[in-house]
Design a protein around this motif. Structure first.
Motif, PDB file in Angstrom:
ATOM      1  N   VAL A 104       0.834  -1.197   0.000  1.00 51.87           N
ATOM      2  CA  VAL A 104       0.000   0.000   0.000  1.00 51.87           C
ATOM      3  C   VAL A 104       0.869   1.247   0.000  1.00 51.87           C
ATOM      4  O   VAL A 104       2.039   1.225   0.390  1.00 51.87           O
ATOM      5  N   GLY A 105       0.277   2.351  -0.442  1.00 48.23           N
ATOM      6  CA  GLY A 105       0.971   3.629  -0.431  1.00 48.23           C
ATOM      7  C   GLY A 105      -0.007   4.760  -0.586  1.00 48.23           C
ATOM      8  O   GLY A 105      -1.176   4.555  -0.941  1.00 48.23           O
ATOM      9  N   GLY A 130      -2.680  -4.343   8.490  1.00 49.72           N
ATOM     10  CA  GLY A 130      -2.189  -5.655   8.089  1.00 49.72           C
ATOM     11  C   GLY A 130      -1.655  -5.759   6.681  1.00 49.72           C
ATOM     12  O   GLY A 130      -1.535  -6.879   6.145  1.00 49.72           O
ATOM     13  N   ALA A 131      -1.302  -4.643   6.051  1.00 47.70           N
ATOM     14  CA  ALA A 131      -0.711  -4.719   4.712  1.00 47.70           C
ATOM     15  C   ALA A 131       0.622  -5.455   4.773  1.00 47.70           C
ATOM     16  O   ALA A 131       1.335  -5.410   5.783  1.00 47.70           O
ATOM     17  N   ASP A 132       0.970  -6.110   3.692  1.00 46.16           N
ATOM     18  CA  ASP A 132       2.219  -6.875   3.654  1.00 46.16           C
ATOM     19  C   ASP A 132       3.439  -5.985   3.453  1.00 46.16           C
ATOM     20  O   ASP A 132       4.557  -6.369   3.800  1.00 46.16           O
ATOM     21  N   ALA A 133       3.237  -4.798   2.889  1.00 46.64           N
ATOM     22  CA  ALA A 133       4.341  -3.854   2.695  1.00 46.64           C
ATOM     23  C   ALA A 133       3.753  -2.474   2.486  1.00 46.64           C
ATOM     24  O   ALA A 133       2.578  -2.310   2.134  1.00 46.64           O
ATOM     25  N   TRP A 134       4.607  -1.470   2.703  1.00 52.54           N
ATOM     26  CA  TRP A 134       4.221  -0.066   2.488  1.00 52.54           C
ATOM     27  C   TRP A 134       5.390   0.639   1.821  1.00 52.54           C
ATOM     28  O   TRP A 134       6.553   0.297   2.064  1.00 52.54           O
ATOM     29  N   ALA A 135       5.062   1.621   0.979  1.00 51.24           N
ATOM     30  CA  ALA A 135       6.111   2.418   0.343  1.00 51.24           C
ATOM     31  C   ALA A 135       5.662   3.870   0.285  1.00 51.24           C
ATOM     32  O   ALA A 135       4.486   4.139   0.024  1.00 51.24           O
ATOM     33  N   PRO A 136       6.573   4.810   0.524  1.00 49.54           N
ATOM     34  CA  PRO A 136       6.196   6.226   0.529  1.00 49.54           C
ATOM     35  C   PRO A 136       6.051   6.827  -0.861  1.00 49.54           C
ATOM     36  O   PRO A 136       5.465   7.898  -0.999  1.00 49.54           O
ATOM     37  N   PRO A 145       9.032   5.036  -6.760  1.00 54.32           N
ATOM     38  CA  PRO A 145      10.326   4.341  -6.896  1.00 54.32           C
ATOM     39  C   PRO A 145      10.598   3.372  -5.744  1.00 54.32           C
ATOM     40  O   PRO A 145      11.128   2.274  -5.963  1.00 54.32           O
ATOM     41  N   THR A 146      10.249   3.766  -4.519  1.00 60.25           N
ATOM     42  CA  THR A 146      10.467   2.876  -3.377  1.00 60.25           C
ATOM     43  C   THR A 146       9.597   1.632  -3.494  1.00 60.25           C
ATOM     44  O   THR A 146      10.032   0.517  -3.163  1.00 60.25           O
ATOM     45  N   ALA A 147       8.353   1.813  -3.959  1.00 62.91           N
ATOM     46  CA  ALA A 147       7.478   0.657  -4.161  1.00 62.91           C
ATOM     47  C   ALA A 147       8.073  -0.289  -5.199  1.00 62.91           C
ATOM     48  O   ALA A 147       8.087  -1.515  -5.020  1.00 62.91           O
TER      49      ALA A 147
END
Length: 364
Positions: free
Chosen positions: A187-188, A203-209, A212-214
């Protein structure tokens, strides 16, 4: 034989200069100038990902700042955003942006009710440039439609975008549903809070700001297999008190009750015209939405941030932010039997007192 020096190949302007040029175009609604500027930059060797992130995304951020400061109208903000969206589409068709999709498959979508689609579109194009096959589903994707799509594809992950915090309960449902069919979720977006605090909570498996980071996170390895042996209530045990559900269901009635009493609590409202009264009703509805979201997340700070932000937006538009404390007091009266809601409302009042120690006078 000519001995003249051959002309040097033209090089693209630096991203900051391109951003200035794009802003000059979108701020006056000149779509042709905006797209021509970016396509010429690609012709002259500009990196497509840099154009997406350092130029278009940067300008879109400025669009939001100018709207908040009341230097762009809602119509101008919408027009500028539409031009940026079409610029992304034009860039995607340029030969410099063509890549072989050899990494895997990602579904990119916005949370249901989320109509800020540009961040998700930027991510989709960055992922394509990085070699992913991308299914971009756009804005406001209902959860059943998202899951139906996943059943017919073999996506390695879902990238879910959200800009408005009030859509987080729906985002939670989407995250849980995707994980239930075995697809991890990254998610982002601003909705997920500073540092992705709500991404972890939901409960997301990952986060990115950012995009490019995602893309870096997805390229680093497969996201972990989702945990599917728990329900949403296990993530947020405070929901057992039912305050979120009751406030959400009674939202329209709460707005009507507070709106009806606000004229006596805030006499300046008696001089409002019809448009001002409509906007006041909209502001009260937003208060209920953010109160409900704070109840869902168990986060009092979210509501305090919202009322302080609302006060600044009102002041930028010459509207008396002094109407907010009386409105919150009226909501306190209506929700006096809801312990968490009253605590959140009181924190909001404290934030207004701290950020705005003296209430502005009535409009001139």
């Amino acid at each position: 034989m000519s001995t003249s020096t051959p002309p040097r190949p033209r090089t693209a302007a630096p991203p900051s200069e391109l951003a200035d040029g794009l802003w000059a175009a979108v701020s006056v609604g000149d779509e042709r100038a905006a797209t021509d500027l970016l396509l010429r930059a690609l012709d002259h060797g500009a990196d497509p990902e840099s154009v997406l992130v350092d130029v278009i995304a940067a300008v879109q951020s400025r669009v939001g700042e100018e709207w908040a400061a009341n230097r762009l109208s809602v119509a101008q903000e919408h027009a500028a955003t539409a031009i940026n969206e079409r610029a992304v589409a034009a860039l995607a068709l340029h030969p410099a942006a063509r890549r072989t999709a050899d990494r895997g498959r990602i579904t990119v979508a916005c949370v249901d009710g989320e109509w800020h689609a540009l961040p998700a579109r930027l991510l989709a194009e960055v992922l394509k440039l990085r070699g992913w096959r991308v299914d971009y589903l756009g804005a406001q994707v209902p959860v059943p439609h998202l899951i139906s799509h996943l059943h017919t594809t073999r996506a390695d992950a879902v990238a879910l975008s959200g800009s408005i915090a009030t859509r987080l309960p729906t985002a939670h449902a989407a995250i849980t549903a995707c994980q239930a069919v075995g697809v991890p979720v990254l998610v982002g977006g601003a909705a997920f809070g500073p540092g992705g605090r709500y991404a972890r909570l939901l409960g997301a498996d990952a986060w990115a700001p950012d995009a490019p980071t995602a893309a870096d996170r997805l390229a680093a390895g497969r996201l972990p297999r989702p945990q599917t042996d728990h329900q949403q209530m296990d993530d947020l045990p405070h929901l057992a008190d039912q305050e979120y559900t009751l406030v959400t269901r009674s939202g329209d009635a709460l707005v009507r009750a507070v709106f009806g009493a606000l004229e006596d609590a805030f006499p300046a409202m008696r001089g409002y015209d019809e448009t001002q009264r409509e906007r006041t009703a909209e502001d009260l509805a937003h208060i209920v939405e953010f109160l409900a979201t704070a109840l869902y997340l168990g986060d009092e700070a979210l509501f305090s941030w919202f009322v302080s932000w609302t006060a600044r937006i009102l002041e930028a538009r010459g509207v008396p932010a002094g109407s907010l404390p009386p409105a919150l007091d009226l909501f306190l009266h209506e929700l006096k039997d809801f312990p968490r809601a009253t605590r959140i409302l009181r924190r909001g009042l404290e934030a207004l007192t701290t950020d705005h120690p003296t209430a502005p006078g009535p409009p001139v």
